[in-house]
Design a protein around this motif. Structure first.
Motif, PDB file in Angstrom:
ATOM      1  N   THR A 110       0.701  -1.248  -0.008  1.00 26.51           N
ATOM      2  CA  THR A 110       0.029   0.044   0.060  1.00 26.51           C
ATOM      3  C   THR A 110       0.728   1.292  -0.006  1.00 26.51           C
ATOM      4  O   THR A 110       0.619   2.180  -0.743  1.00 26.51           O
ATOM      5  CB  THR A 110      -0.978   0.089   1.129  1.00 26.51           C
ATOM      6  N   ASN A 111       1.931   1.256   0.662  1.00 27.47           N
ATOM      7  CA  ASN A 111       2.858   2.325   0.709  1.00 27.47           C
ATOM      8  C   ASN A 111       3.657   2.521  -0.296  1.00 27.47           C
ATOM      9  O   ASN A 111       3.601   3.719  -0.995  1.00 27.47           O
ATOM     10  CB  ASN A 111       3.861   2.191   1.960  1.00 27.47           C
ATOM     11  N   ILE A 112       3.857   1.606  -1.103  1.00 19.90           N
ATOM     12  CA  ILE A 112       4.884   1.538  -2.326  1.00 19.90           C
ATOM     13  C   ILE A 112       3.652   2.240  -3.475  1.00 19.90           C
ATOM     14  O   ILE A 112       4.174   3.099  -4.304  1.00 19.90           O
ATOM     15  CB  ILE A 112       5.131   0.284  -2.871  1.00 19.90           C
ATOM     16  N   THR A 113       2.507   1.678  -3.288  1.00 18.10           N
ATOM     17  CA  THR A 113       1.485   2.176  -4.434  1.00 18.10           C
ATOM     18  C   THR A 113       1.269   3.783  -4.344  1.00 18.10           C
ATOM     19  O   THR A 113       1.246   4.542  -5.059  1.00 18.10           O
ATOM     20  CB  THR A 113       0.234   1.518  -4.206  1.00 18.10           C
TER      21      THR A 113
ATOM     22  N   VAL B 236       4.057   5.552  -5.516  1.00 18.95           N
ATOM     23  CA  VAL B 236       4.048   5.562  -7.043  1.00 18.95           C
ATOM     24  C   VAL B 236       3.047   6.509  -7.638  1.00 18.95           C
ATOM     25  O   VAL B 236       3.279   7.439  -8.524  1.00 18.95           O
ATOM     26  CB  VAL B 236       3.880   4.390  -7.642  1.00 18.95           C
ATOM     27  N   ILE B 237       1.871   6.498  -6.867  1.00 21.49           N
ATOM     28  CA  ILE B 237       0.911   7.512  -7.601  1.00 21.49           C
ATOM     29  C   ILE B 237       1.233   8.921  -7.245  1.00 21.49           C
ATOM     30  O   ILE B 237       0.903   9.741  -8.115  1.00 21.49           O
ATOM     31  CB  ILE B 237      -0.539   7.381  -6.831  1.00 21.49           C
ATOM     32  N   GLN B 238       1.831   9.262  -6.074  1.00 20.27           N
ATOM     33  CA  GLN B 238       2.252  10.638  -5.963  1.00 20.27           C
ATOM     34  C   GLN B 238       3.272  10.909  -6.823  1.00 20.27           C
ATOM     35  O   GLN B 238       3.377  12.204  -7.193  1.00 20.27           O
ATOM     36  CB  GLN B 238       2.725  10.586  -4.288  1.00 20.27           C
ATOM     37  N   ALA B 239       4.176  10.090  -7.147  1.00 22.21           N
ATOM     38  CA  ALA B 239       5.231  10.653  -7.862  1.00 22.21           C
ATOM     39  C   ALA B 239       4.690  10.863  -9.422  1.00 22.21           C
ATOM     40  O   ALA B 239       5.042  11.696 -10.001  1.00 22.21           O
ATOM     41  CB  ALA B 239       6.378   9.358  -8.094  1.00 22.21           C
ATOM     42  N   TYR B 240       3.612   9.976  -9.938  1.00 21.57           N
ATOM     43  CA  TYR B 240       2.940   9.982 -11.023  1.00 21.57           C
ATOM     44  C   TYR B 240       2.354  11.468 -11.031  1.00 21.57           C
ATOM     45  O   TYR B 240       2.163  12.266 -12.131  1.00 21.57           O
ATOM     46  CB  TYR B 240       1.984   8.915 -11.370  1.00 21.57           C
ATOM     47  N   ASP B 241       1.676  12.016 -10.099  1.00 20.81           N
ATOM     48  CA  ASP B 241       1.064  13.022 -10.178  1.00 20.81           C
ATOM     49  C   ASP B 241       2.008  14.390  -9.928  1.00 20.81           C
ATOM     50  O   ASP B 241       1.701  15.457 -10.807  1.00 20.81           O
ATOM     51  CB  ASP B 241       0.243  13.206  -8.645  1.00 20.81           C
TER      52      ASP B 241
END
Length: 114
Positions: free
Chosen positions: A96-99, A102-107
């Motif tokens: 969950t933390n990795i996901t 990754v979503i924060q980096a994409y944003d």
């Protein structure tokens, strides 16, 4: 003073292997311990699918152990079930933390203006 029978007689230089890395110390060849890991694969897809399969196996392990305890098959114990459940919970937390990261980096990447 330590008696000879209690102190192990270990020669560390016999257990070390030379490496290509240069330590910068002149005249002394660099050493590396025996626990050198080799790359198994370079393919990202196979590495990622292997991680997902291991994660799935860890998530299903508590259920299987619980069935073994209830059916009294093998030498499964309730402590093994609790350990497997804690390991699965930790795996879910890490995933969950990795996901989230990754979503924060994409944003952040999407907010970059060209």
């Amino acid at each position: 003073m330590i008696e000879k029978k209690f102190a192990p007689n270990i020669n560390l230089f016999e257990r070390m292997q030379p490496t290509k890395l240069d330590t910068g110390i002149g005249g002394i060849s660099p050493f590396r311990m025996n626990r050198v890991e080799k790359l198994e694969t370079n393919d990202f897809k196979s590495v990622f699918s292997g991680l997902v399969e291991n994660f799935n196996r860890e998530l299903n392990a508590p259920d299987q152990l619980m069935k073994d305890v209830m059916e009294e098959n093998g030498n499964a114990d309730i402590h093994d079930v609790m350990t497997a459940m804690a390991k699965a919970e930790l795996g879910v937390t890490v995933a969950t933390n990795i996901t989230t990261k990754v979503i924060q980096a994409y944003d952040k990447i999407m907010q970059i203006q060209l």
